[in-house]
Motif scaffolding. Structure first.
Motif, PDB file in Angstrom:
ATOM      1  N   GLY A   1       0.834  -1.189   0.000  1.00 14.88           N
ATOM      2  CA  GLY A   1       0.000   0.000   0.000  1.00 14.88           C
ATOM      3  C   GLY A   1       0.874   1.247   0.000  1.00 14.88           C
ATOM      4  O   GLY A   1       1.875   1.310   0.716  1.00 14.88           O
ATOM      5  N   ILE A   2       0.505   2.223  -0.799  1.00 14.90           N
ATOM      6  CA  ILE A   2       1.223   3.495  -0.890  1.00 14.90           C
ATOM      7  C   ILE A   2       0.471   4.532  -0.062  1.00 14.90           C
ATOM      8  O   ILE A   2      -0.746   4.659  -0.188  1.00 14.90           O
ATOM      9  CB  ILE A   2       1.322   3.972  -2.356  1.00 14.90           C
ATOM     10  CG1 ILE A   2       1.985   2.921  -3.236  1.00 14.90           C
ATOM     11  CG2 ILE A   2       2.031   5.322  -2.436  1.00 14.90           C
ATOM     12  CD1 ILE A   2       3.413   2.592  -2.871  1.00 14.90           C
ATOM     13  N   LEU A   3       1.183   5.271   0.773  1.00 12.52           N
ATOM     14  CA  LEU A   3       0.607   6.338   1.584  1.00 12.52           C
ATOM     15  C   LEU A   3       1.142   7.670   1.090  1.00 12.52           C
ATOM     16  O   LEU A   3       2.352   7.832   0.931  1.00 12.52           O
ATOM     17  CB  LEU A   3       0.986   6.176   3.058  1.00 12.52           C
ATOM     18  CG  LEU A   3       0.764   4.818   3.702  1.00 12.52           C
ATOM     19  CD1 LEU A   3       1.241   4.846   5.148  1.00 12.52           C
ATOM     20  CD2 LEU A   3      -0.685   4.409   3.625  1.00 12.52           C
TER      21      LEU A   3
ATOM     22  N   ALA B   1       0.845  -0.628  -7.440  1.00 12.67           N
ATOM     23  CA  ALA B   1       0.736  -1.049  -6.041  1.00 12.67           C
ATOM     24  C   ALA B   1      -0.666  -1.614  -5.824  1.00 12.67           C
ATOM     25  O   ALA B   1      -1.587  -1.363  -6.603  1.00 12.67           O
ATOM     26  CB  ALA B   1       0.982   0.136  -5.117  1.00 12.67           C
ATOM     27  N   ASP B   2      -0.830  -2.355  -4.759  1.00  9.89           N
ATOM     28  CA  ASP B   2      -2.135  -2.962  -4.495  1.00  9.89           C
ATOM     29  C   ASP B   2      -3.174  -1.952  -4.037  1.00  9.89           C
ATOM     30  O   ASP B   2      -4.368  -2.148  -4.239  1.00  9.89           O
ATOM     31  CB  ASP B   2      -1.981  -4.076  -3.462  1.00  9.89           C
ATOM     32  CG  ASP B   2      -1.108  -5.189  -4.015  1.00  9.89           C
ATOM     33  OD1 ASP B   2      -1.560  -5.878  -4.957  1.00  9.89           O
ATOM     34  OD2 ASP B   2       0.027  -5.346  -3.540  1.00  9.89           O
ATOM     35  N   ALA B   3      -2.727  -0.863  -3.416  1.00 10.41           N
ATOM     36  CA  ALA B   3      -3.652   0.192  -2.991  1.00 10.41           C
ATOM     37  C   ALA B   3      -2.877   1.491  -2.782  1.00 10.41           C
ATOM     38  O   ALA B   3      -1.690   1.473  -2.452  1.00 10.41           O
ATOM     39  CB  ALA B   3      -4.361  -0.196  -1.695  1.00 10.41           C
ATOM     40  N   ILE B   4      -3.572   2.606  -2.989  1.00  5.57           N
ATOM     41  CA  ILE B   4      -3.003   3.928  -2.764  1.00  5.57           C
ATOM     42  C   ILE B   4      -3.932   4.662  -1.807  1.00  5.57           C
ATOM     43  O   ILE B   4      -5.142   4.742  -2.052  1.00  5.57           O
ATOM     44  CB  ILE B   4      -2.855   4.718  -4.076  1.00  5.57           C
ATOM     45  CG1 ILE B   4      -1.926   3.979  -5.044  1.00  5.57           C
ATOM     46  CG2 ILE B   4      -2.341   6.133  -3.791  1.00  5.57           C
ATOM     47  CD1 ILE B   4      -1.891   4.567  -6.442  1.00  5.57           C
ATOM     48  N   PHE B   5      -3.364   5.178  -0.713  1.00  4.73           N
ATOM     49  CA  PHE B   5      -4.111   5.895   0.305  1.00  4.73           C
ATOM     50  C   PHE B   5      -3.594   7.329   0.345  1.00  4.73           C
ATOM     51  O   PHE B   5      -2.388   7.539   0.512  1.00  4.73           O
ATOM     52  CB  PHE B   5      -3.918   5.249   1.676  1.00  4.73           C
ATOM     53  CG  PHE B   5      -4.309   3.800   1.711  1.00  4.73           C
ATOM     54  CD1 PHE B   5      -5.579   3.430   2.103  1.00  4.73           C
ATOM     55  CD2 PHE B   5      -3.406   2.814   1.349  1.00  4.73           C
ATOM     56  CE1 PHE B   5      -5.952   2.088   2.138  1.00  4.73           C
ATOM     57  CE2 PHE B   5      -3.758   1.472   1.384  1.00  4.73           C
ATOM     58  CZ  PHE B   5      -5.036   1.111   1.775  1.00  4.73           C
TER      59      PHE B   5
ATOM     60  N   MET C   1      -3.138  -4.959   3.586  1.00  4.73           N
ATOM     61  CA  MET C   1      -1.789  -4.774   3.053  1.00  4.73           C
ATOM     62  C   MET C   1      -0.758  -5.414   3.982  1.00  4.73           C
ATOM     63  O   MET C   1      -0.921  -5.415   5.204  1.00  4.73           O
ATOM     64  CB  MET C   1      -1.464  -3.286   2.903  1.00  4.73           C
ATOM     65  CG  MET C   1      -2.343  -2.512   1.955  1.00  4.73           C
ATOM     66  SD  MET C   1      -2.235  -3.054   0.248  1.00  4.73           S
ATOM     67  CE  MET C   1      -3.879  -3.713   0.038  1.00  4.73           C
ATOM     68  N   ASP C   2       0.308  -5.929   3.389  1.00 11.14           N
ATOM     69  CA  ASP C   2       1.410  -6.473   4.178  1.00 11.14           C
ATOM     70  C   ASP C   2       2.454  -5.413   4.488  1.00 11.14           C
ATOM     71  O   ASP C   2       3.104  -5.446   5.533  1.00 11.14           O
ATOM     72  CB  ASP C   2       2.084  -7.630   3.413  1.00 11.14           C
ATOM     73  CG  ASP C   2       1.124  -8.783   3.187  1.00 11.14           C
ATOM     74  OD1 ASP C   2       0.595  -9.304   4.184  1.00 11.14           O
ATOM     75  OD2 ASP C   2       0.894  -9.139   2.017  1.00 11.14           O
ATOM     76  N   TYR C   3       2.638  -4.472   3.546  1.00  9.40           N
ATOM     77  CA  TYR C   3       3.641  -3.418   3.689  1.00  9.40           C
ATOM     78  C   TYR C   3       3.045  -2.087   3.244  1.00  9.40           C
ATOM     79  O   TYR C   3       2.146  -2.049   2.409  1.00  9.40           O
ATOM     80  CB  TYR C   3       4.878  -3.699   2.831  1.00  9.40           C
ATOM     81  CG  TYR C   3       5.646  -4.915   3.278  1.00  9.40           C
ATOM     82  CD1 TYR C   3       6.561  -4.812   4.324  1.00  9.40           C
ATOM     83  CD2 TYR C   3       5.457  -6.141   2.656  1.00  9.40           C
ATOM     84  CE1 TYR C   3       7.262  -5.930   4.746  1.00  9.40           C
ATOM     85  CE2 TYR C   3       6.155  -7.258   3.082  1.00  9.40           C
ATOM     86  CZ  TYR C   3       7.049  -7.147   4.130  1.00  9.40           C
ATOM     87  OH  TYR C   3       7.739  -8.250   4.542  1.00  9.40           O
ATOM     88  N   PHE C   4       3.610  -1.012   3.790  1.00 11.89           N
ATOM     89  CA  PHE C   4       3.222   0.333   3.393  1.00 11.89           C
ATOM     90  C   PHE C   4       4.470   1.121   3.039  1.00 11.89           C
ATOM     91  O   PHE C   4       5.499   1.001   3.718  1.00 11.89           O
ATOM     92  CB  PHE C   4       2.488   1.066   4.526  1.00 11.89           C
ATOM     93  CG  PHE C   4       1.185   0.421   4.898  1.00 11.89           C
ATOM     94  CD1 PHE C   4       0.083   0.542   4.068  1.00 11.89           C
ATOM     95  CD2 PHE C   4       1.073  -0.307   6.066  1.00 11.89           C
ATOM     96  CE1 PHE C   4      -1.125  -0.054   4.404  1.00 11.89           C
ATOM     97  CE2 PHE C   4      -0.133  -0.903   6.408  1.00 11.89           C
ATOM     98  CZ  PHE C   4      -1.225  -0.766   5.580  1.00 11.89           C
ATOM     99  N   LEU C   5       4.366   1.925   2.008  1.00 13.75           N
ATOM    100  CA  LEU C   5       5.428   2.834   1.613  1.00 13.75           C
ATOM    101  C   LEU C   5       4.843   4.237   1.682  1.00 13.75           C
ATOM    102  O   LEU C   5       3.853   4.547   1.030  1.00 13.75           O
ATOM    103  CB  LEU C   5       5.909   2.550   0.197  1.00 13.75           C
ATOM    104  CG  LEU C   5       6.939   3.519  -0.380  1.00 13.75           C
ATOM    105  CD1 LEU C   5       8.229   3.486   0.434  1.00 13.75           C
ATOM    106  CD2 LEU C   5       7.208   3.193  -1.843  1.00 13.75           C
ATOM    107  N   SER C   6       5.447   5.072   2.514  1.00 11.91           N
ATOM    108  CA  SER C   6       4.983   6.444   2.664  1.00 11.91           C
ATOM    109  C   SER C   6       5.840   7.348   1.798  1.00 11.91           C
ATOM    110  O   SER C   6       7.056   7.400   1.958  1.00 11.91           O
ATOM    111  CB  SER C   6       5.087   6.866   4.141  1.00 11.91           C
ATOM    112  OG  SER C   6       4.623   8.169   4.309  1.00 11.91           O
TER     113      SER C   6
END
Length: 82
Positions: A4-6, A26-30, A76-81
């Protein structure tokens, strides 16, 4: 693994689309929007429906934690900010 992207944004219409293009797989964008007055939100809507309004309080960490809390409800397993 799901990524997931933050993002925290405000009035980023000049570069947001290019940025989102680079992470669209990415699997999701927040996205936490902190009060955009341009077409930032309209651009973001092309890539995600996970757009949240955040009232800016001059603390970047608070905004990051806000969007992270929203994202934690996902699988999500991981997040990238960014």
């Amino acid at each position: 693994m799901k990524l997931g992207i933050l993002m925290i944004v405000k009035n980023e219409s000049s570069c947001l689309e290019r940025c989102l293009e680079s992470v669209k797989d990415a699997d999701a964008i927040f996205i936490a929007d902190t009060g955009s007055e341009d077409n930032t939100i309209e651009i973001a809507k092309k890539y995600t429906d996970k757009i949240y309004n955040y009232e800016w309080n001059d603390h970047f960490a608070d905004a990051r934690n806000f969007v992270l809390e929203k994202a934690k409800t996902s699988d999500m397993d991981y997040f990238l900010s960014i």
